[in-house]
Design an enzyme around this catalytic site. Structure first.
Site, PDB file in Angstrom:
ATOM      1  N   LYS A  13       0.180  -0.889  -0.143  1.00 54.88           N
ATOM      2  CA  LYS A  13       0.314   0.042   0.182  1.00 54.88           C
ATOM      3  C   LYS A  13       0.882   1.088  -0.281  1.00 54.88           C
ATOM      4  O   LYS A  13       2.142   0.860   0.019  1.00 54.88           O
ATOM      5  CB  LYS A  13      -1.054   0.099   1.337  1.00 54.88           C
ATOM      6  CG  LYS A  13      -1.834  -1.217   0.779  1.00 54.88           C
ATOM      7  CD  LYS A  13      -2.870  -0.982   2.145  1.00 54.88           C
ATOM      8  CE  LYS A  13      -3.927  -2.204   2.061  1.00 54.88           C
ATOM      9  NZ  LYS A  13      -5.181  -2.145   3.381  1.00 54.88           N
ATOM     10  N   TYR A  53     -12.207  -2.205  -3.373  1.00 53.66           N
ATOM     11  CA  TYR A  53     -13.050  -1.847  -2.931  1.00 53.66           C
ATOM     12  C   TYR A  53     -14.427  -1.805  -2.966  1.00 53.66           C
ATOM     13  O   TYR A  53     -14.874  -0.377  -2.986  1.00 53.66           O
ATOM     14  CB  TYR A  53     -12.474  -1.211  -1.916  1.00 53.66           C
ATOM     15  CG  TYR A  53     -11.649  -1.121  -0.896  1.00 53.66           C
ATOM     16  CD1 TYR A  53     -10.844  -2.039  -0.255  1.00 53.66           C
ATOM     17  CD2 TYR A  53     -10.127  -0.211  -1.471  1.00 53.66           C
ATOM     18  CE1 TYR A  53      -9.414  -2.815   0.010  1.00 53.66           C
ATOM     19  CE2 TYR A  53      -8.910  -0.121  -0.951  1.00 53.66           C
ATOM     20  CZ  TYR A  53      -8.445  -1.665  -0.217  1.00 53.66           C
ATOM     21  OH  TYR A  53      -6.640  -1.590   0.357  1.00 53.66           O
ATOM     22  N   ARG A 110      -2.347 -14.250   4.065  1.00 54.33           N
ATOM     23  CA  ARG A 110      -2.764 -14.374   5.368  1.00 54.33           C
ATOM     24  C   ARG A 110      -2.041 -13.995   6.063  1.00 54.33           C
ATOM     25  O   ARG A 110      -1.801 -13.322   7.422  1.00 54.33           O
ATOM     26  CB  ARG A 110      -4.187 -14.319   5.191  1.00 54.33           C
ATOM     27  CG  ARG A 110      -5.287 -14.510   3.802  1.00 54.33           C
ATOM     28  CD  ARG A 110      -5.953 -12.330   3.672  1.00 54.33           C
ATOM     29  NE  ARG A 110      -6.604 -12.436   5.055  1.00 54.33           N
ATOM     30  CZ  ARG A 110      -7.153 -11.044   5.353  1.00 54.33           C
ATOM     31  NH1 ARG A 110      -6.804  -9.993   3.991  1.00 54.33           N
ATOM     32  NH2 ARG A 110      -8.047 -10.602   5.965  1.00 54.33           N
ATOM     33  N   THR A 116      -5.459  -7.185  10.464  1.00 58.20           N
ATOM     34  CA  THR A 116      -5.743  -5.855  10.139  1.00 58.20           C
ATOM     35  C   THR A 116      -5.058  -4.810  10.929  1.00 58.20           C
ATOM     36  O   THR A 116      -5.093  -4.352  10.493  1.00 58.20           O
ATOM     37  CB  THR A 116      -7.710  -5.582   9.836  1.00 58.20           C
ATOM     38  OG1 THR A 116      -7.796  -6.924   9.164  1.00 58.20           O
ATOM     39  CG2 THR A 116      -7.725  -4.400   9.086  1.00 58.20           C
ATOM     40  N   ASN A 147      -2.203  -0.496   6.769  1.00 56.17           N
ATOM     41  CA  ASN A 147      -1.146  -1.647   7.731  1.00 56.17           C
ATOM     42  C   ASN A 147      -0.388  -1.972   6.574  1.00 56.17           C
ATOM     43  O   ASN A 147      -0.383  -3.472   6.303  1.00 56.17           O
ATOM     44  CB  ASN A 147      -2.702  -2.327   8.121  1.00 56.17           C
ATOM     45  CG  ASN A 147      -3.896  -2.681   6.971  1.00 56.17           C
ATOM     46  OD1 ASN A 147      -3.204  -1.822   5.860  1.00 56.17           O
ATOM     47  ND2 ASN A 147      -4.959  -3.422   7.134  1.00 56.17           N
ATOM     48  N   HIS A 150      -2.397  -5.196   1.276  1.00 56.12           N
ATOM     49  CA  HIS A 150      -3.594  -5.399   0.943  1.00 56.12           C
ATOM     50  C   HIS A 150      -3.371  -7.216   0.611  1.00 56.12           C
ATOM     51  O   HIS A 150      -2.646  -7.724  -0.094  1.00 56.12           O
ATOM     52  CB  HIS A 150      -4.237  -4.884   0.088  1.00 56.12           C
ATOM     53  CG  HIS A 150      -5.544  -5.898  -0.197  1.00 56.12           C
ATOM     54  ND1 HIS A 150      -6.630  -6.108  -0.324  1.00 56.12           N
ATOM     55  CD2 HIS A 150      -5.389  -6.698  -1.889  1.00 56.12           C
ATOM     56  CE1 HIS A 150      -7.288  -6.540  -0.662  1.00 56.12           C
ATOM     57  NE2 HIS A 150      -6.906  -7.841  -1.097  1.00 56.12           N
ATOM     58  N   GLU A 161      -9.594 -10.013  -7.660  1.00 49.06           N
ATOM     59  CA  GLU A 161      -9.062  -8.878  -7.724  1.00 49.06           C
ATOM     60  C   GLU A 161      -7.994  -9.060  -8.984  1.00 49.06           C
ATOM     61  O   GLU A 161      -7.369  -8.137  -9.263  1.00 49.06           O
ATOM     62  CB  GLU A 161      -8.366  -8.772  -6.064  1.00 49.06           C
ATOM     63  CG  GLU A 161      -9.160  -8.448  -5.436  1.00 49.06           C
ATOM     64  CD  GLU A 161      -8.872  -8.070  -4.205  1.00 49.06           C
ATOM     65  OE1 GLU A 161      -9.680  -8.260  -2.623  1.00 49.06           O
ATOM     66  OE2 GLU A 161      -7.671  -9.337  -3.578  1.00 49.06           O
TER      67      GLU A 161
END
Ligand code: IDP
Ligand code: MG
Length: 174
Positions: A13, A53, A110, A116, A147, A150, A161
């Site tokens: 990000k 999003y 993940r 998150t 954070n 993604h 995505e």
């Protein structure tokens, strides 16, 4: 029939790009057995941000903020604010977009990303180690939580995505 190899989408990000920690994130990805099969620096358009999003996330976003200690009366109203912040944020500067491929790619990415909310993310994870931000502070300041990455949450989300961010010919089966 040969099984398709599992893939997931990762975005480094804008906060992480600004902090010069692209390499640190990539190192952690390459330390797993997942392979980077596509990668580019790009700045999302408003249209792409709204597809990445989508409005369908609004309620869950509001609920996550409340779950993490932010007091808001209505999750939907809160979610609407958060999604606006998110779309503004993801278009605010370049991101590094990647497709990872390998067994359990979605789950593995993940796991190394962590939770998150960085202040609750486990030590040893990307978010836990590389960010001190928190959802409560972010919501008070009227911005998205910073954070670092993604990472797609499910195989279906990953496929959706990946198609948004990459053309098929930009992905290299290795
Ligand atoms: P995830 O990135 O761990 O999958 P999601 O619930 O899908 O988390 O939320 C997408 C992104 O929205 C998060 O990575 C985070 O940057 C941001 N976000 C989620 N909840 C909040 C919140 O309550 N306040 C501010 N930002 C939030
Ligand atoms: Mg998510």
């Amino acid at each position: 029939m040969k099984m398709e190899k599992e893939r997931t989408l990762v975005l480094i990000k804008p906060d992480a790009v600004k902090r010069n920690i692209i390499g640190e994130v990539i190192k952690r990805i390459e330390d797993t057995d997942l392979k980077i099969v596509a990668m580019k620096m790009t700045k999302a358009s408003e249209e792409l941000a709204a597809q990445h999003y989508p409005d369908s996330m609004i309620k869950a976003l509001g609920e996550k903020g409340i779950e993490n200690g932010y007091e808001a009366a209505d999750p939907v109203e809160q979610g609407k604010k958060i999604i606006q912040w998110l779309r503004e944020y993801i278009t605010s500067g370049p991101v590094v977009a990647m497709v990872l491929q390998g067994e359990n790619a979605v789950k593995k990415m993940r796991q190394i990303s962590g939770y998150t909310d960085p202040c609750k993310a486990e030590p040893g994870t990307i978010r836990g180690d590389l960010s001190n931000d928190s959802i409560v502070v972010a919501n008070k300041e009227g911005r998205t939580v910073h954070n670092i990455v993604h990472a797609s949450e499910s195989i279906e989300e990953a496929e959706r995505e990946i198609a948004l961010w990459f053309k098929p010919e930009e992905i290299y089966d290795r």
